[in-house]
Design a protein around this motif. Structure first.
Motif, PDB file in Angstrom:
ATOM      1  N   VAL A  95       0.861  -1.197   0.000  1.00  0.00           N
ATOM      2  CA  VAL A  95       0.000   0.000   0.000  1.00  0.00           C
ATOM      3  C   VAL A  95       0.895   1.245   0.000  1.00  0.00           C
ATOM      4  O   VAL A  95       0.679   2.194  -0.774  1.00  0.00           O
ATOM      5  CB  VAL A  95      -0.950   0.014   1.232  1.00  0.00           C
ATOM      6  N   ARG A  96       1.920   1.193   0.824  1.00  0.00           N
ATOM      7  CA  ARG A  96       2.906   2.290   0.848  1.00  0.00           C
ATOM      8  C   ARG A  96       3.501   2.502  -0.555  1.00  0.00           C
ATOM      9  O   ARG A  96       3.542   3.625  -1.059  1.00  0.00           O
ATOM     10  CB  ARG A  96       4.007   1.914   1.857  1.00  0.00           C
ATOM     11  N   ASP A  97       3.926   1.411  -1.173  1.00  0.00           N
ATOM     12  CA  ASP A  97       4.583   1.539  -2.471  1.00  0.00           C
ATOM     13  C   ASP A  97       3.613   2.043  -3.548  1.00  0.00           C
ATOM     14  O   ASP A  97       3.999   2.792  -4.434  1.00  0.00           O
ATOM     15  CB  ASP A  97       5.221   0.199  -2.883  1.00  0.00           C
ATOM     16  N   ILE A 156       4.678  -2.667  -7.045  1.00  0.00           N
ATOM     17  CA  ILE A 156       4.502  -3.435  -5.814  1.00  0.00           C
ATOM     18  C   ILE A 156       4.937  -4.874  -6.024  1.00  0.00           C
ATOM     19  O   ILE A 156       4.860  -5.396  -7.133  1.00  0.00           O
ATOM     20  CB  ILE A 156       3.048  -3.369  -5.273  1.00  0.00           C
ATOM     21  N   HIS A 157       5.429  -5.492  -4.961  1.00  0.00           N
ATOM     22  CA  HIS A 157       5.700  -6.923  -5.095  1.00  0.00           C
ATOM     23  C   HIS A 157       4.614  -7.715  -4.402  1.00  0.00           C
ATOM     24  O   HIS A 157       3.572  -7.919  -5.006  1.00  0.00           O
ATOM     25  CB  HIS A 157       7.142  -7.325  -4.728  1.00  0.00           C
ATOM     26  N   ASP A 158       4.783  -8.110  -3.128  1.00  0.00           N
ATOM     27  CA  ASP A 158       3.746  -8.986  -2.585  1.00  0.00           C
ATOM     28  C   ASP A 158       2.507  -8.240  -2.094  1.00  0.00           C
ATOM     29  O   ASP A 158       2.601  -7.203  -1.459  1.00  0.00           O
ATOM     30  CB  ASP A 158       4.311  -9.865  -1.463  1.00  0.00           C
ATOM     31  N   LYS A 169      -2.323  -0.715  14.729  1.00  0.00           N
ATOM     32  CA  LYS A 169      -1.581  -0.129  15.853  1.00  0.00           C
ATOM     33  C   LYS A 169      -0.271  -0.856  16.141  1.00  0.00           C
ATOM     34  O   LYS A 169       0.668  -0.280  16.658  1.00  0.00           O
ATOM     35  CB  LYS A 169      -2.455  -0.214  17.104  1.00  0.00           C
ATOM     36  N   ARG A 170      -0.197  -2.151  15.799  1.00  0.00           N
ATOM     37  CA  ARG A 170       1.020  -2.899  16.124  1.00  0.00           C
ATOM     38  C   ARG A 170       2.052  -2.808  15.009  1.00  0.00           C
ATOM     39  O   ARG A 170       3.139  -3.361  15.107  1.00  0.00           O
ATOM     40  CB  ARG A 170       0.694  -4.365  16.431  1.00  0.00           C
ATOM     41  N   ARG A 171       1.734  -2.102  13.949  1.00  0.00           N
ATOM     42  CA  ARG A 171       2.691  -2.007  12.829  1.00  0.00           C
ATOM     43  C   ARG A 171       3.789  -0.993  13.138  1.00  0.00           C
ATOM     44  O   ARG A 171       3.651  -0.171  14.029  1.00  0.00           O
ATOM     45  CB  ARG A 171       1.947  -1.693  11.527  1.00  0.00           C
ATOM     46  N   GLU A 215       9.486  -3.265  22.308  1.00  0.00           N
ATOM     47  CA  GLU A 215       8.698  -4.460  21.976  1.00  0.00           C
ATOM     48  C   GLU A 215       9.450  -5.338  20.991  1.00  0.00           C
ATOM     49  O   GLU A 215       9.518  -6.548  21.133  1.00  0.00           O
ATOM     50  CB  GLU A 215       7.376  -4.056  21.307  1.00  0.00           C
ATOM     51  N   ASP A 216       9.995  -4.706  19.947  1.00  0.00           N
ATOM     52  CA  ASP A 216      10.712  -5.472  18.920  1.00  0.00           C
ATOM     53  C   ASP A 216      11.828  -4.583  18.376  1.00  0.00           C
ATOM     54  O   ASP A 216      11.576  -3.638  17.620  1.00  0.00           O
ATOM     55  CB  ASP A 216       9.750  -5.886  17.796  1.00  0.00           C
ATOM     56  N   ALA A 217      13.044  -4.898  18.812  1.00  0.00           N
ATOM     57  CA  ALA A 217      14.186  -4.043  18.472  1.00  0.00           C
ATOM     58  C   ALA A 217      14.518  -4.065  16.982  1.00  0.00           C
ATOM     59  O   ALA A 217      15.130  -3.136  16.470  1.00  0.00           O
ATOM     60  CB  ALA A 217      15.399  -4.460  19.299  1.00  0.00           C
TER      61      ALA A 217
HETATM   62  P1  ATP Z   1       8.988  -4.806   1.701  1.00  0.00           P
HETATM   63  O1  ATP Z   1       8.582  -3.895   0.602  1.00  0.00           O
HETATM   64  O2  ATP Z   1      10.456  -4.921   1.821  1.00  0.00           O
HETATM   65  O3  ATP Z   1       8.293  -6.135   1.714  1.00  0.00           O
HETATM   66  P2  ATP Z   1       7.286  -4.253   3.932  1.00  0.00           P
HETATM   67  O4  ATP Z   1       6.957  -2.973   4.643  1.00  0.00           O
HETATM   68  O5  ATP Z   1       6.191  -4.888   3.178  1.00  0.00           O
HETATM   69  O6  ATP Z   1       8.539  -3.991   3.017  1.00  0.00           O
HETATM   70  P3  ATP Z   1       7.432  -6.725   5.341  1.00  0.00           P
HETATM   71  O7  ATP Z   1       8.544  -7.289   6.139  1.00  0.00           O
HETATM   72  O8  ATP Z   1       6.959  -7.422   4.124  1.00  0.00           O
HETATM   73  O9  ATP Z   1       7.873  -5.242   4.986  1.00  0.00           O
HETATM   74  O10 ATP Z   1       6.220  -6.523   6.350  1.00  0.00           O
HETATM   75  C1  ATP Z   1       4.889  -6.228   5.931  1.00  0.00           C
HETATM   76  C2  ATP Z   1       4.229  -5.264   6.922  1.00  0.00           C
HETATM   77  O11 ATP Z   1       4.170  -5.872   8.216  1.00  0.00           O
HETATM   78  C3  ATP Z   1       4.976  -3.962   7.133  1.00  0.00           C
HETATM   79  O12 ATP Z   1       4.630  -2.994   6.152  1.00  0.00           O
HETATM   80  C4  ATP Z   1       4.509  -3.559   8.522  1.00  0.00           C
HETATM   81  O13 ATP Z   1       3.215  -3.015   8.505  1.00  0.00           O
HETATM   82  C5  ATP Z   1       4.416  -4.902   9.223  1.00  0.00           C
HETATM   83  N1  ATP Z   1       5.670  -5.280   9.917  1.00  0.00           N
HETATM   84  C6  ATP Z   1       6.677  -6.049   9.447  1.00  0.00           C
HETATM   85  N2  ATP Z   1       7.629  -6.236  10.364  1.00  0.00           N
HETATM   86  C7  ATP Z   1       7.239  -5.580  11.456  1.00  0.00           C
HETATM   87  C8  ATP Z   1       7.779  -5.409  12.775  1.00  0.00           C
HETATM   88  N3  ATP Z   1       8.929  -5.941  13.112  1.00  0.00           N
HETATM   89  N4  ATP Z   1       7.048  -4.676  13.653  1.00  0.00           N
HETATM   90  C9  ATP Z   1       5.846  -4.128  13.313  1.00  0.00           C
HETATM   91  N5  ATP Z   1       5.299  -4.272  12.120  1.00  0.00           N
HETATM   92  C10 ATP Z   1       5.959  -4.972  11.194  1.00  0.00           C
END
Ligand code: ATP
Ligand code: MG
Length: 401
Positions: free
Chosen positions: A34-36, A43-45, A114-116, A158-160
């Motif tokens: 969505v960002r991309d 976009i890839h996946d 919220k957890r992203r 929470e997640d370094a």
């Molecule tokens: P890419 O384009 O490299 O795939 P991405 O943002 O899609 O980048 P992913 O690792 O595929 O990265 O993760 C998908 C989504 O999951 C992220 O956009 C984010 O919202 C969430 N996410 C991934 N890893 C974390 C994390 N460690 N903590 C919180 N949210 C995460």
């Protein structure tokens, strides 16, 4: 905000969303794609988040693969494409600053978003093009800012790994870390010690390959994150030197490691231990060793037929590309021409082999045999002798036969 036209990858996935919705669940496109899309990038996946639980997802779709069911992720195969469908979830129990060991499924999108990690990664997209933006990610996207969702300090506790991800996005997108986010990374950089090397490796190599590598490397050094990365504790200055190299994107992971190792000035024998510490595959280690060796040659003189034969076409071209970082223009065509005109491309094409040498000489096998073959191989590449049985035997006769 509403997008008027969705990329084809999303259009193809709409039936998957619809199927979840028709069964009474919520479903959205989420994550990096969505960002991309908003950035106008390819976009890839395509990732989907839904209120359906994994078992419910599996009942709806005929072809699924459990890829991370304990985290709520099911892979759905639809019309030749694969979609990761993940149940809305929160990550409640974090131990040791790592990924949570258990997740709780929830039924609302808001809790999931919220957890992203960053606001620009926390969008959801409906099939009608509507963007759900609960954390002002659109403003951050506009201003090219990476901002943690919620309290940065807590989020990195929470997640370094999120800190490494932040730096990776600096390098991929050229965005700046928002001040509080950057400060929290700097203050918490030591938590990276707890993170598995495999997860670090993914983010680190994406960082090295980013189009804004220089900015990424600077952020990596400024926040001190490098200190807790394998083999980099003393590499601050080398990393800054790396960031000062010409801003040309690297083509692949082996090139990235090779250039890093070159800037660090590691000796040949330290290459494998360094890459092993990063948990690189044996294949990757072999490739990088070749590139490091090839680059050291190329920095002294243009690649010669024997160098190109030894490296192989692809790696010779990888090495040639790397010379651009040292203010020389890569001569890719010359390398290709030399490769194509090599008299042989591998030892198998040599007109003699061990059997022939044993029969001709009447000697018993030993170290001399491989030495003789290598000597013949080298002479053929250097065009000192033609690749013909009789000529090769004559060439070897004085020293070996
Ligand atoms: P890419 O384009 O490299 O795939 P991405 O943002 O899609 O980048 P992913 O690792 O595929 O990265 O993760 C998908 C989504 O999951 C992220 O956009 C984010 O919202 C969430 N996410 C991934 N890893 C974390 C994390 N460690 N903590 C919180 N949210 C995460
Ligand atoms: Mg992704």
């Amino acid at each position: 905000m509403k997008l008027t036209k969705l990329p084809i990858e999303y259009q193809e996935a709409i039936p998957v969303l619809k199927k979840l919705e028709c069964a009474g669940f919520d479903a959205y496109f989420v994550g990096g794609s969505v960002r991309d899309t908003l950035l106008g990038q390819k976009i890839h996946d395509v990732d989907i988040a839904t209120s359906a639980f994994p078992q419910e997802i599996k009942q709806l779709f005929p072809k699924t693969i459990d890829i991370g069911i304990e985290h709520g992720t099911v892979l759905v195969l639809h019309e030749g494409e694969q979609y990761e469908i993940t149940t809305f979830r929160t990550e409640s129990t974090y131990q040791d600053y790592r990924r949570p060991d258990s997740v709780s499924f929830v039924r609302t999108l808001a809790e999931d978003l919220k957890r992203r990690d960053f606001t620009i990664n926390a969008f959801a997209l409906k099939e009608d093009g509507e963007i759900i933006d609960l954390f002002d990610g659109l403003a951050d996207l506009e201003n090219r800012i990476l901002r943690a969702v919620g309290q940065p300090y807590e989020r990195f506790h929470e997640d370094a790994l999120r800190m490494m991800r932040g730096i990776r996005f600096v390098s991929q997108l050229g965005f700046q870390l928002e001040a509080e986010t950057a400060k929290a990374i700097q203050e918490n950089h030591a938590l990276l010690e707890k993170i598995s090397v495999e997860r670090m490796n993914v983010e680190f190599t994406k960082m090295l390959l980013g189009n804004y590598r220089s900015a990424g490397l600077k952020a990596f050094v400024e926040t001190q994150c490098y200190i807790y990365c394998p083999g980099l504790r003393e590499a601050g200055e080398a990393l800054l030197r790396f960031s000062d190299l010409p801003a040309i994107p690297l083509s692949n992971e082996s090139q990235a490691w090779a250039l890093l190792i070159n800037q660090m000035g590691l000796s040949e024998k330290d290459v494998a231990p360094f890459l092993k510490a990063w948990k690189c595959s044996n294949q990757m280690i072999k490739n990088v060793q070749k590139l490091v060796y090839g680059l050291s040659l190329r920095l002294e003189h243009p690649l010669e037929p024997l160098d190109i034969y030894y490296l192989g076409k692809e790696k010779a071209q990888d090495v040639e590309e790397l010379i651009a970082y040292f203010h020389e223009i890569p001569q890719l065509e010359t390398v290709e021409e030399i490769y194509e005109s090599l008299p042989i491309k591998s030892m198998r094409e040599l007109a003699i082999d061990g059997k022939v040498l044993l029969m001709t000489s009447g000697k018993t096998p030993g170290k001399w045999l491989s030495e003789a073959l290598e000597s013949a191989e080298k002479a053929v590449i250097q065009e000192k002798v033609a690749n013909e049985r009789e000529q090769l035997l004559a060439y070897l006769s004085t020293e070996y036969l």
